[in-house]
Every structure is written in C-alpha cells, then in structure tokens.
Design a protein around this motif. Structure first.
Motif, short mmCIF file in Angstrom:
data_model
loop_
_atom_site.label_atom_id
_atom_site.label_comp_id
_atom_site.label_asym_id
_atom_site.label_seq_id
_atom_site.Cartn_x
_atom_site.Cartn_y
_atom_site.Cartn_z
N ALA A 14 0.13 -3.65 9.05
CA ALA A 14 1.14 -3.06 9.55
C ALA A 14 2.09 -4.06 8.91
CB ALA A 14 1.20 -2.51 10.46
N ASP A 15 3.28 -3.19 8.04
CA ASP A 15 4.69 -4.16 8.29
C ASP A 15 5.81 -3.72 9.73
OD1 ASP A 15 3.58 -5.42 5.82
OD2 ASP A 15 4.66 -3.63 4.56
N LEU B 146 0.91 -1.25 0.01
CA LEU B 146 -0.17 -0.41 -0.16
C LEU B 146 1.36 0.89 0.30
CD1 LEU B 146 -2.49 1.86 0.14
CD2 LEU B 146 -2.55 0.78 3.08
N ASP B 147 1.91 1.27 0.92
CA ASP B 147 2.76 2.28 0.61
C ASP B 147 4.19 1.94 1.15
OD1 ASP B 147 2.01 1.47 3.86
OD2 ASP B 147 1.04 3.71 3.69
N GLY B 148 4.88 2.12 2.23
CA GLY B 148 6.89 1.42 2.54
C GLY B 148 5.99 1.07 3.40
N SER B 149 4.65 0.76 4.46
CA SER B 149 4.44 0.42 5.57
C SER B 149 3.32 -0.39 5.90
CB SER B 149 5.42 1.89 6.72
OG SER B 149 3.67 2.44 6.49
N TRP C 223 -4.54 -4.60 10.38
CA TRP C 223 -4.06 -5.78 11.08
C TRP C 223 -3.10 -5.68 11.95
CZ3 TRP C 223 -5.54 -10.45 12.47
CH2 TRP C 223 -4.29 -11.41 13.13
N GLY C 224 -2.81 -6.02 13.11
CA GLY C 224 -1.82 -5.91 13.89
C GLY C 224 -0.93 -7.12 14.22
N ASP D 1 -2.16 4.28 10.81
CA ASP D 1 -1.57 4.47 9.78
C ASP D 1 -2.56 3.96 8.09
OD1 ASP D 1 -0.29 6.73 11.06
OD2 ASP D 1 2.04 5.14 10.96
N GLY D 2 -2.47 3.24 8.33
CA GLY D 2 -2.85 2.22 7.11
C GLY D 2 -4.03 2.78 7.51
N ALA D 3 -4.59 2.93 7.89
CA ALA D 3 -6.64 3.46 7.35
C ALA D 3 -6.45 4.55 6.57
CB ALA D 3 -7.65 3.46 8.95
#
Length: 266
Positions: A90-91, A40-43, A62-63, A103-105
């Motif tokens: 989250a990565d 999705l992005d870098g993380s 998701w965590g 941050d993903g949201a």
C-alpha cells in the motif's frame, strides 16, 4: 552358490545412486525468481516475479510503518517476490486500518479475471497473506479479519486490529530490544489472544524496532518460510517453522519462541 548371488545383489543395490534428499533451504537468501516492481494502480506498488508463467502466484499484502513508504522496505518485498509471491504494498504512510492493504488484494483479484491483464489467470486468489511493520503490522491484523486473507505475519505490530477476529494462522514477530513496541507489553499479549487459530511468537535476539525495515534482518527468513508453507504448501518451509529442531527455535537467533496448542498440532 545362493549365498554368492545374495552378496552380488546386495553389492549392486548399494552401488546404485540413492534418491537425492531435498536440499535444505536458507530462507534468508534470495529465491529463484527474478523480480520486477511496478505500479498496480494509483495506490499500490507491486513486487513480483518477472515471469508470471506457470502456476498461479499467491499474494502477500504489505503495510508500512507510520510515515514510511514501500521503498523503505523494498529489499524485504523483493526478497518475498523472489520466492514466487506477488507482493502488493500500500502506497500510504498510514496503513493501520488494513483497508488500504485489502484494496490491493481486491485489485489483484479483479486483474486476475480481466482478459488482457498481465495478471490474468496468474493470481492464486485462494492464498493471500498479510504482513507489515509497526503500524502496518497492526494493519495486517486488521486485514486478517477479512475472508480474503488466509494468514498473517505482524512484525512489531501497532495497536490496531482485533486479534480474536483472525481466522487463519498467525506469526507474531517482536524484537528483543524493541523499545517502541515492547514485546512483553504489546506483542506477547496479542499472541495469547490468538487462541482460536495456530499462533507462533518469535522474538529476534538483539533486534530493535528498526530491524523490521529495509531487508528485515533476521526476521526475513521466518517471514519467508511462514508464507511459503501456508500460501504455497512448501513442506521444506513447514519443517523450518514447525520441525524439531526448526530454524525458529530458542537459541542464539531467537531469544523467545512460543507456540500455542493449535500450532503444535500443525
């Protein structure tokens, strides 16, 4: 003669095809959507329906558990995406604060408004859930305090997150034989702290702490049904969780099920 006509009419009506009843759904089995995963992005890694057409898609954050990454939970995350959810994982090996999940949201909300994005107009920003395992379960509780998140499912949750801050319904999941996050000491007390919102506790019979990894074993169906009802409004899923009887009832599958007063009113 009138009696004869009555017999004929009743016979015809009985012969007409009846409306098909809604088929029961086995929420443990994959849903109807083909699934892809992508950065999705870098993380964050996203698991989503391959075709984002049609109605906008609810989001699940998701965590991961401590030291684990989305790939360790990919079967579960793909399963959720197969029911029409956009799952943002989250990565990070440390997601207990909930910030990484949120941050993903926020990225998906921004992408939903960006012309040219694959997610443009395809995200249901009003229906975002949070779930995670172990430390990530604590992160889901922490994320659930944010107005963006409307419901949470902590799986064997770690100690982070303040349950009284939750403003939406919550499903706590624990394993009967979990010696890492013991239900009696670390999960059930948090369920009782959620008295302001509809709260359910489900303890999976025979489950250990690692049951929540991979495809999440017997937890998978309850997680799916919970989100399908609260995020998608699926009445079949409501029956699975809140019906009488329901698939989330004490028995061979669930060693303990608790519902607070607000959950009984759903």
């Amino acid at each position: 003669m009138r009696r004869l006509w009555l017999v004929v009419v009743v016979t015809v009506l009985l012969a007409l095809p009846r409306p098909a009843e809604a088929a029961a759904v086995d929420w443990q089995q994959p849903g109807p959507f083909a699934v892809v995963s992508e950065a999705l992005d870098g993380s964050h890694t996203v698991f989503r329906p391959a075709d984002l057409g049609g109605a906008a898609h609810p989001v699940i954050l998701w965590g991961n558990g401590t030291g684990q990454v989305p790939a360790d939970y990919a079967p579960l995350l793909r399963h959720l995406a197969s029911y029409g959810f956009v799952v943002a994982a989250a990565d990070t090996v440390n997601s207990g604060t909930g910030r990484e999940m949120l941050d993903g949201a926020r990225t998906l909300v921004a992408e939903n408004a960006r012309p040219g994005s694959a997610y443009f107009g395809r995200i249901d920003t009003a229906h975002i859930g949070a779930t995670g395992h172990s430390q990530g379960g604590g992160g889901a509780i922490a994320a659930g305090a944010d107005p963006l998140v409307t419901t949470t499912v902590p799986i064997a949750p770690g100690p982070l997150g303040w349950v009284p801050s939750l403003h939406g319904p919550v499903l706590f999941l624990g394993g009967q034989f979990d010696l890492v996050v013991a239900p009696l000491l670390l999960v059930i007390p948090r369920y009782y702290a959620a008295w302001r919102v509809p709260a359910v506790y489900g303890e999976l019979a025979g489950a250990t702490h690692t049951t929540g990894t991979g495809d999440a074993g017997g937890f998978r169906g309850a997680i799916t049904a919970w989100f399908r009802y609260w995020l998608s409004g699926d009445q079949r899923a409501k029956d699975a969780i809140f019906g009488s009887p329901s698939t989330l009832s004490t028995g061979a599958t669930w060693s303990k099920v608790l519902r607070n007063d607000l959950a009984r009113e759903v």
